[in-house]
Scaffold this motif. Sequence first.
Motif, PDB file in Angstrom:
ATOM      1  N   GLY A 214       1.146 -13.379  -0.484  1.00 52.54           N
ATOM      2  CA  GLY A 214       2.210 -14.257  -0.012  1.00 52.54           C
ATOM      3  C   GLY A 214       1.942 -14.773   1.391  1.00 52.54           C
ATOM      4  N   PRO A 215       2.835 -15.618   1.914  1.00 52.18           N
ATOM      5  CA  PRO A 215       2.648 -16.146   3.259  1.00 52.18           C
ATOM      6  C   PRO A 215       2.770 -15.039   4.318  1.00 52.18           C
ATOM      7  CG  PRO A 215       4.817 -16.728   2.421  1.00 52.18           C
ATOM      8  CD  PRO A 215       4.064 -16.112   1.276  1.00 52.18           C
ATOM      9  N   LYS A 216       2.132 -15.248   5.431  1.00 52.60           N
ATOM     10  CA  LYS A 216       2.153 -14.259   6.503  1.00 52.60           C
ATOM     11  C   LYS A 216       3.570 -13.939   6.947  1.00 52.60           C
ATOM     12  CE  LYS A 216       0.326 -13.399  11.175  1.00 52.60           C
ATOM     13  NZ  LYS A 216      -0.502 -13.947  12.284  1.00 52.60           N
ATOM     14  N   THR A 217       4.439 -14.920   6.858  1.00 54.84           N
ATOM     15  CA  THR A 217       5.827 -14.745   7.289  1.00 54.84           C
ATOM     16  C   THR A 217       6.674 -13.974   6.289  1.00 54.84           C
ATOM     17  OG1 THR A 217       6.325 -16.924   6.362  1.00 54.84           O
ATOM     18  CG2 THR A 217       5.815 -16.809   8.728  1.00 54.84           C
ATOM     19  N   GLY A 218       6.124 -13.740   5.089  1.00 50.71           N
ATOM     20  CA  GLY A 218       6.840 -12.936   4.105  1.00 50.71           C
ATOM     21  C   GLY A 218       7.419 -13.733   2.955  1.00 50.71           C
ATOM     22  N   ASN A 219       7.940 -13.000   1.960  1.00 56.25           N
ATOM     23  CA  ASN A 219       8.550 -13.597   0.772  1.00 56.25           C
ATOM     24  C   ASN A 219      10.035 -13.270   0.692  1.00 56.25           C
ATOM     25  OD1 ASN A 219       5.536 -12.812  -0.168  1.00 56.25           O
ATOM     26  ND2 ASN A 219       6.221 -14.617  -1.297  1.00 56.25           N
ATOM     27  N   LYS A 220      10.796 -14.192   0.149  1.00 61.37           N
ATOM     28  CA  LYS A 220      12.225 -13.956  -0.003  1.00 61.37           C
ATOM     29  C   LYS A 220      12.524 -12.973  -1.132  1.00 61.37           C
ATOM     30  CE  LYS A 220      13.727 -18.439   1.817  1.00 61.37           C
ATOM     31  NZ  LYS A 220      14.483 -19.691   1.536  1.00 61.37           N
ATOM     32  N   ASP A 221      11.602 -12.859  -2.102  1.00 62.46           N
ATOM     33  CA  ASP A 221      11.845 -11.975  -3.246  1.00 62.46           C
ATOM     34  C   ASP A 221      11.047 -10.678  -3.139  1.00 62.46           C
ATOM     35  OD1 ASP A 221       9.408 -13.232  -3.577  1.00 62.46           O
ATOM     36  OD2 ASP A 221       9.631 -13.518  -5.736  1.00 62.46           O
ATOM     37  N   THR A 265       1.758  -7.149  11.066  1.00 59.82           N
ATOM     38  CA  THR A 265       2.127  -5.734  11.137  1.00 59.82           C
ATOM     39  C   THR A 265       3.518  -5.531  11.722  1.00 59.82           C
ATOM     40  OG1 THR A 265       0.971  -5.546  13.259  1.00 59.82           O
ATOM     41  CG2 THR A 265      -0.258  -4.948  11.272  1.00 59.82           C
ATOM     42  N   GLY A 266       3.926  -6.435  12.597  1.00 59.86           N
ATOM     43  CA  GLY A 266       5.266  -6.344  13.154  1.00 59.86           C
ATOM     44  C   GLY A 266       6.331  -6.552  12.092  1.00 59.86           C
ATOM     45  N   LEU A 267       6.124  -7.547  11.240  1.00 58.61           N
ATOM     46  CA  LEU A 267       7.075  -7.790  10.157  1.00 58.61           C
ATOM     47  C   LEU A 267       7.030  -6.680   9.118  1.00 58.61           C
ATOM     48  CD1 LEU A 267       6.672 -11.655   9.641  1.00 58.61           C
ATOM     49  CD2 LEU A 267       8.546 -10.427  10.757  1.00 58.61           C
ATOM     50  N   LEU A 268       5.840  -6.119   8.896  1.00 62.51           N
ATOM     51  CA  LEU A 268       5.712  -4.986   7.984  1.00 62.51           C
ATOM     52  C   LEU A 268       6.552  -3.812   8.477  1.00 62.51           C
ATOM     53  CD1 LEU A 268       4.153  -3.502   5.617  1.00 62.51           C
ATOM     54  CD2 LEU A 268       2.505  -2.825   7.381  1.00 62.51           C
ATOM     55  N   GLU A 269       6.411  -3.496   9.736  1.00 61.01           N
ATOM     56  CA  GLU A 269       7.168  -2.383  10.310  1.00 61.01           C
ATOM     57  C   GLU A 269       8.665  -2.669  10.300  1.00 61.01           C
ATOM     58  OE1 GLU A 269       7.504  -0.385  14.726  1.00 61.01           O
ATOM     59  OE2 GLU A 269       5.488  -0.830  13.951  1.00 61.01           O
ATOM     60  N   LYS A 270       9.025  -3.894  10.647  1.00 63.77           N
ATOM     61  CA  LYS A 270      10.446  -4.276  10.656  1.00 63.77           C
ATOM     62  C   LYS A 270      11.030  -4.183   9.244  1.00 63.77           C
ATOM     63  CE  LYS A 270      13.538  -8.142  11.782  1.00 63.77           C
ATOM     64  NZ  LYS A 270      13.602  -9.547  12.282  1.00 63.77           N
ATOM     65  N   GLY A 271      10.255  -4.627   8.260  1.00 57.61           N
ATOM     66  CA  GLY A 271      10.736  -4.572   6.881  1.00 57.61           C
ATOM     67  C   GLY A 271      11.002  -3.153   6.436  1.00 57.61           C
ATOM     68  N   TYR A 272      10.107  -2.230   6.780  1.00 61.17           N
ATOM     69  CA  TYR A 272      10.298  -0.825   6.421  1.00 61.17           C
ATOM     70  C   TYR A 272      11.482  -0.217   7.169  1.00 61.17           C
ATOM     71  CZ  TYR A 272       7.272   1.547   3.096  1.00 61.17           C
ATOM     72  OH  TYR A 272       6.725   2.052   1.944  1.00 61.17           O
ATOM     73  N   ASP A 303      -3.088   0.215   9.193  1.00 67.67           N
ATOM     74  CA  ASP A 303      -1.920  -0.569   9.603  1.00 67.67           C
ATOM     75  C   ASP A 303      -0.652  -0.096   8.885  1.00 67.67           C
ATOM     76  OD1 ASP A 303      -3.389  -2.105  11.362  1.00 67.67           O
ATOM     77  OD2 ASP A 303      -3.714  -3.753   9.940  1.00 67.67           O
ATOM     78  N   VAL A 304      -0.771   0.190   7.594  1.00 69.87           N
ATOM     79  CA  VAL A 304       0.392   0.680   6.846  1.00 69.87           C
ATOM     80  C   VAL A 304       0.799   2.061   7.349  1.00 69.87           C
ATOM     81  CG1 VAL A 304       1.185   1.496   4.588  1.00 69.87           C
ATOM     82  CG2 VAL A 304      -0.016  -0.683   4.774  1.00 69.87           C
ATOM     83  N   GLN A 305      -0.160   2.936   7.526  1.00 69.84           N
ATOM     84  CA  GLN A 305       0.152   4.288   7.998  1.00 69.84           C
ATOM     85  C   GLN A 305       0.769   4.267   9.391  1.00 69.84           C
ATOM     86  OE1 GLN A 305      -3.703   6.135   7.513  1.00 69.84           O
ATOM     87  NE2 GLN A 305      -3.168   6.984   5.511  1.00 69.84           N
ATOM     88  N   THR A 306       0.278   3.398  10.250  1.00 72.55           N
ATOM     89  CA  THR A 306       0.848   3.286  11.602  1.00 72.55           C
ATOM     90  C   THR A 306       2.295   2.842  11.535  1.00 72.55           C
ATOM     91  OG1 THR A 306      -1.310   2.794  12.596  1.00 72.55           O
ATOM     92  CG2 THR A 306       0.644   2.108  13.831  1.00 72.55           C
ATOM     93  N   ALA A 307       2.576   1.850  10.709  1.00 75.23           N
ATOM     94  CA  ALA A 307       3.950   1.360  10.579  1.00 75.23           C
ATOM     95  C   ALA A 307       4.864   2.448  10.018  1.00 75.23           C
ATOM     96  CB  ALA A 307       3.980   0.126   9.687  1.00 75.23           C
ATOM     97  N   LEU A 308       4.405   3.148   9.010  1.00 72.73           N
ATOM     98  CA  LEU A 308       5.227   4.198   8.403  1.00 72.73           C
ATOM     99  C   LEU A 308       5.454   5.346   9.389  1.00 72.73           C
ATOM    100  CD1 LEU A 308       3.754   4.444   4.782  1.00 72.73           C
ATOM    101  CD2 LEU A 308       5.658   3.068   5.598  1.00 72.73           C
ATOM    102  N   ASN A 309       4.429   5.703  10.111  1.00 72.88           N
ATOM    103  CA  ASN A 309       4.573   6.785  11.097  1.00 72.88           C
ATOM    104  C   ASN A 309       5.610   6.434  12.154  1.00 72.88           C
ATOM    105  OD1 ASN A 309       2.650   8.362   9.826  1.00 72.88           O
ATOM    106  ND2 ASN A 309       0.965   7.663  11.125  1.00 72.88           N
ATOM    107  N   ARG A 310       5.571   5.210  12.626  1.00 74.67           N
ATOM    108  CA  ARG A 310       6.529   4.785  13.657  1.00 74.67           C
ATOM    109  C   ARG A 310       7.959   4.789  13.116  1.00 74.67           C
ATOM    110  NH1 ARG A 310       3.255  -0.425  16.160  1.00 74.67           N
ATOM    111  NH2 ARG A 310       1.847   0.755  17.548  1.00 74.67           N
ATOM    112  N   VAL A 311       8.137   4.245  11.928  1.00 73.60           N
ATOM    113  CA  VAL A 311       9.485   4.175  11.356  1.00 73.60           C
ATOM    114  C   VAL A 311      10.034   5.577  11.112  1.00 73.60           C
ATOM    115  CG1 VAL A 311      10.798   3.477   9.321  1.00 73.60           C
ATOM    116  CG2 VAL A 311       9.157   1.895  10.343  1.00 73.60           C
ATOM    117  N   ALA A 312       9.215   6.470  10.571  1.00 75.97           N
ATOM    118  CA  ALA A 312       9.661   7.843  10.319  1.00 75.97           C
ATOM    119  C   ALA A 312       9.955   8.573  11.620  1.00 75.97           C
ATOM    120  CB  ALA A 312       8.605   8.595   9.512  1.00 75.97           C
ATOM    121  N   ARG A 313       9.094   8.392  12.607  1.00 77.06           N
ATOM    122  CA  ARG A 313       9.295   9.070  13.889  1.00 77.06           C
ATOM    123  C   ARG A 313      10.560   8.568  14.577  1.00 77.06           C
ATOM    124  NH1 ARG A 313       4.645   8.254  15.670  1.00 77.06           N
ATOM    125  NH2 ARG A 313       5.056   6.374  16.906  1.00 77.06           N
TER     126      ARG A 313
END
Length: 367
Positions: A214-221, A265-272, A303-313
């Motif tokens: 999908g686009p870098k900015t994300g998908n609505k669905d 990665t910022g949007l990934l982390e924000k989404g989680y 990148d995924v593990q970093t985002a998940l670690n931050r959100v969990a922490r």
Amino acid sequence: MRKNRFSLVLFIFGLLTIAAAQAQKPTSQTIIPASNPNIAYVGRVSFTNPESPCFTYPGVQIRACFEGTSIAMRVKPNSGYFMVEIDNREPFKVASLENDSVVQLADNLDDILHQITITLAYEGYQRRPEFRGFLLDAGKTIPQLPLLPKRKIEFIGNSITCGYGIEVTDPNAPFKDETENHYYTYAAATARALNAQSLVVARSGIGIYRNYNGPKTGNKDCMPAMYTQTLFTDTTEVWDFSRYTPDVVCVNLGTNDVSTQPYDTGLLEKGYRNFLKTLRGYYPKAKIVLLSGCMLKGKPLEDVQTALNRVAREANDAGDSQVYRFDLTPADGSLGYGASWHPSKAQQYKGADELVPFLRSITGWEY
């Protein structure tokens, strides 16, 4: 000579008469409607029509105890693929294709009380399968509700959780409904090992903020936008979260978000982070496990593990001690691949072997 011919004619006439009588003899069966209160449904099921409930997520189960020597299920034609378990026998797969409104599940059983579990094996959002009840021997019934496990898990994920391509061993094979099978995934195997009910919300290609390619900015669905739907892609019915309250929620998302470039990665982390808040709102007491899947490696995995670690922490630091992290071992090819380089059955079972002891450690669930 004439006497012999006359006797032969009488003999043939007698056979035809018997055959005709047998052909006209009614074969009565007991019809058990889908609305029978002794049928248990596990998963997201729409009862808009209680005589023909509809479901689209893999892993939805229909459970019952039945009497007699045979059982068939009535379905909407072209309802697709199901796994069937009867008593302690080996599980097997059945299909409802274009003209199949009745699917025979077993015959020649002992005339005793049996237990059956039927599991949707694939993603049904296109075929939209419907279950319309059982056919039993004449005079037989389903006398009681099956005993369901008290433990409850919810699995939220993508194609890994669906079981994409798990029934083939050629990584270059394309996706087909008939080769997808949730029954053999890490999620289903984990639930069986822990003797837990399992509710699945999963779709191939879906992400936490960005679907596959999908686009870098994300998908609505993406998953957070679709999560409240009883039936995937159907906005007309919102899931009633009071119908199933899990003890544990396992979220395996992020693979599709980073599988192709470019991603954010910022949007990934924000989404989680936002999705975790959503889940905590629905399930205040559940243990929530953020998983990284087995299809990533290198920088995308980091990148995924970093985002998940931050959100969990962050959640832990804010006082939510029931948010956890777990990483499934990345596939390296030693256990083979399914279609489109998805995890093989052996790889999926390895994931279950890893996840089960971890969930035992955080829940205290014994064998």
